[in-house]
Design a protein around this motif. Structure first.
Motif, PDB file in Angstrom:
ATOM      1  N   GLU A 173       6.367  12.279 -10.172  1.00  0.00           N
ATOM      2  CA  GLU A 173       7.547  11.838 -10.932  1.00  0.00           C
ATOM      3  C   GLU A 173       7.520  10.318 -11.153  1.00  0.00           C
ATOM      4  OE1 GLU A 173      11.192  12.574  -8.926  1.00  0.00           O
ATOM      5  OE2 GLU A 173      12.386  12.177 -10.730  1.00  0.00           O
ATOM      6  N   ALA A 174       7.198   9.587 -10.092  1.00  0.00           N
ATOM      7  CA  ALA A 174       7.159   8.115 -10.207  1.00  0.00           C
ATOM      8  C   ALA A 174       6.013   7.668 -11.125  1.00  0.00           C
ATOM      9  CB  ALA A 174       7.010   7.486  -8.825  1.00  0.00           C
ATOM     10  N   ALA A 175       4.854   8.336 -11.017  1.00  0.00           N
ATOM     11  CA  ALA A 175       3.731   7.981 -11.905  1.00  0.00           C
ATOM     12  C   ALA A 175       4.110   8.259 -13.362  1.00  0.00           C
ATOM     13  CB  ALA A 175       2.482   8.761 -11.504  1.00  0.00           C
ATOM     14  N   SER A 188      -1.175   9.882  -9.128  1.00  0.00           N
ATOM     15  CA  SER A 188      -0.400  10.379  -7.975  1.00  0.00           C
ATOM     16  C   SER A 188      -1.294  11.121  -6.982  1.00  0.00           C
ATOM     17  CB  SER A 188       0.741  11.280  -8.463  1.00  0.00           C
ATOM     18  OG  SER A 188       0.240  12.337  -9.257  1.00  0.00           O
ATOM     19  N   ALA A 189      -2.612  11.047  -7.181  1.00  0.00           N
ATOM     20  CA  ALA A 189      -3.547  11.821  -6.347  1.00  0.00           C
ATOM     21  C   ALA A 189      -3.829  11.177  -4.993  1.00  0.00           C
ATOM     22  CB  ALA A 189      -4.858  12.026  -7.095  1.00  0.00           C
ATOM     23  N   GLU A 195       5.553   5.989 -18.607  1.00  0.00           N
ATOM     24  CA  GLU A 195       6.366   6.649 -19.631  1.00  0.00           C
ATOM     25  C   GLU A 195       6.000   6.220 -21.055  1.00  0.00           C
ATOM     26  OE1 GLU A 195      10.512   6.292 -18.704  1.00  0.00           O
ATOM     27  OE2 GLU A 195      10.730   8.443 -19.095  1.00  0.00           O
ATOM     28  N   VAL A 196       5.586   4.969 -21.191  1.00  0.00           N
ATOM     29  CA  VAL A 196       5.220   4.426 -22.501  1.00  0.00           C
ATOM     30  C   VAL A 196       4.059   5.228 -23.132  1.00  0.00           C
ATOM     31  CG1 VAL A 196       3.696   2.700 -21.466  1.00  0.00           C
ATOM     32  CG2 VAL A 196       4.680   2.259 -23.697  1.00  0.00           C
ATOM     33  N   TYR A 236       0.880  -1.168   0.000  1.00  0.00           N
ATOM     34  CA  TYR A 236       0.000   0.000   0.000  1.00  0.00           C
ATOM     35  C   TYR A 236       0.912   1.210   0.000  1.00  0.00           C
ATOM     36  CZ  TYR A 236      -3.934   2.924   1.640  1.00  0.00           C
ATOM     37  OH  TYR A 236      -4.909   3.869   1.772  1.00  0.00           O
ATOM     38  N   THR A 237       0.838   2.015  -1.046  1.00  0.00           N
ATOM     39  CA  THR A 237       1.828   3.072  -1.212  1.00  0.00           C
ATOM     40  C   THR A 237       1.229   4.216  -2.031  1.00  0.00           C
ATOM     41  OG1 THR A 237       4.117   3.480  -1.923  1.00  0.00           O
ATOM     42  CG2 THR A 237       2.824   1.997  -3.294  1.00  0.00           C
ATOM     43  N   LYS A 238       2.004   5.263  -2.224  1.00  0.00           N
ATOM     44  CA  LYS A 238       1.515   6.393  -3.033  1.00  0.00           C
ATOM     45  C   LYS A 238       2.621   6.803  -3.992  1.00  0.00           C
ATOM     46  CE  LYS A 238      -0.671  10.927  -2.416  1.00  0.00           C
ATOM     47  NZ  LYS A 238       0.262  11.794  -3.132  1.00  0.00           N
ATOM     48  N   LEU A 239       2.241   6.992  -5.240  1.00  0.00           N
ATOM     49  CA  LEU A 239       3.209   7.409  -6.257  1.00  0.00           C
ATOM     50  C   LEU A 239       3.381   8.921  -6.208  1.00  0.00           C
ATOM     51  CD1 LEU A 239       1.812   5.356  -9.257  1.00  0.00           C
ATOM     52  CD2 LEU A 239       4.061   5.024  -8.229  1.00  0.00           C
ATOM     53  N   SER A 240       4.616   9.393  -6.301  1.00  0.00           N
ATOM     54  CA  SER A 240       4.829  10.823  -6.561  1.00  0.00           C
ATOM     55  C   SER A 240       4.460  11.063  -8.031  1.00  0.00           C
ATOM     56  CB  SER A 240       6.296  11.184  -6.332  1.00  0.00           C
ATOM     57  OG  SER A 240       7.093  10.483  -7.267  1.00  0.00           O
TER      58      SER A 240
END
Ligand code: CMP
Length: 139
Positions: free
Chosen positions: A45-47, A68-69, A52-53, A39-43
């Motif tokens: 930048e990470a999202a 990232s919300a 990226e594709v 269970y985590t949250k993306l910044s």
């Protein structure tokens, strides 16, 4: 040859709705074994890196903002023919086109907020799982 692992995220809309338990129940009942989970949250930048594709797609900015919300659940799942069978379980990207009984038909709000992610190939399942999990976090 198909491998037996795929990668999923329960996305911020489904987490916020209280749908984690319902979605995991469907995943378990469909015969997937949980290899790794967090269970985590993306910044932002990470999202952006994870997706990226899709960088050149018109919805990329919206996708990064949305992913990232809020917190997400990331997991590696194991089952014979995992990638294809999991995509069948979650249904079409656009929930209005998803089959009855699929996770997206039941839980997704829109094509952007579509409740879950599922890898689209064995290669991406490997890349996406490696994005979140070390070897020591897999059981
Ligand atoms: P996912 O399976 O995680 O892979 C890429 C994501 O981009 C997809 O789910 C949707 O959340 C999002 N997406 C795909 N197409 C669109 C679209 N036309 N508009 C907004 N978001 C989209």
């Amino acid at each position: 040859m198909a491998t037996n692992r795929t990668f999923t995220m329960i996305k911020p809309d489904a987490v916020e709705n209280g749908s984690i338990g319902g979605i995991l129940k469907m995943i378990n009942e469909a015969g997937f074994r949980i290899v790794a989970m967090k269970y985590t949250k993306l910044s932002a930048e990470a999202a952006g890196k994870f997706y990226e594709v899709h960088k050149e797609r018109p919805f990329y900015g919206e996708l990064v903002d949305y992913m990232s919300a809020g917190p997400i659940v990331a997991a590696i799942l194991e089952k014979e023919n995992a990638v294809a069978d999991f995509r069948t379980l979650i249904g079409a990207t656009d929930p209005t086109k998803a089959d009855e009984g699929t996770i997206r038909k039941i839980y997704a709000k829109s094509i952007a907020a579509n409740a879950v992610h599922g890898s689209d190939s064995d290669e991406n399942a490997q890349i996406e799982g490696d994005f979140y999990f070390s070897k020591l976090e897999r059981f």
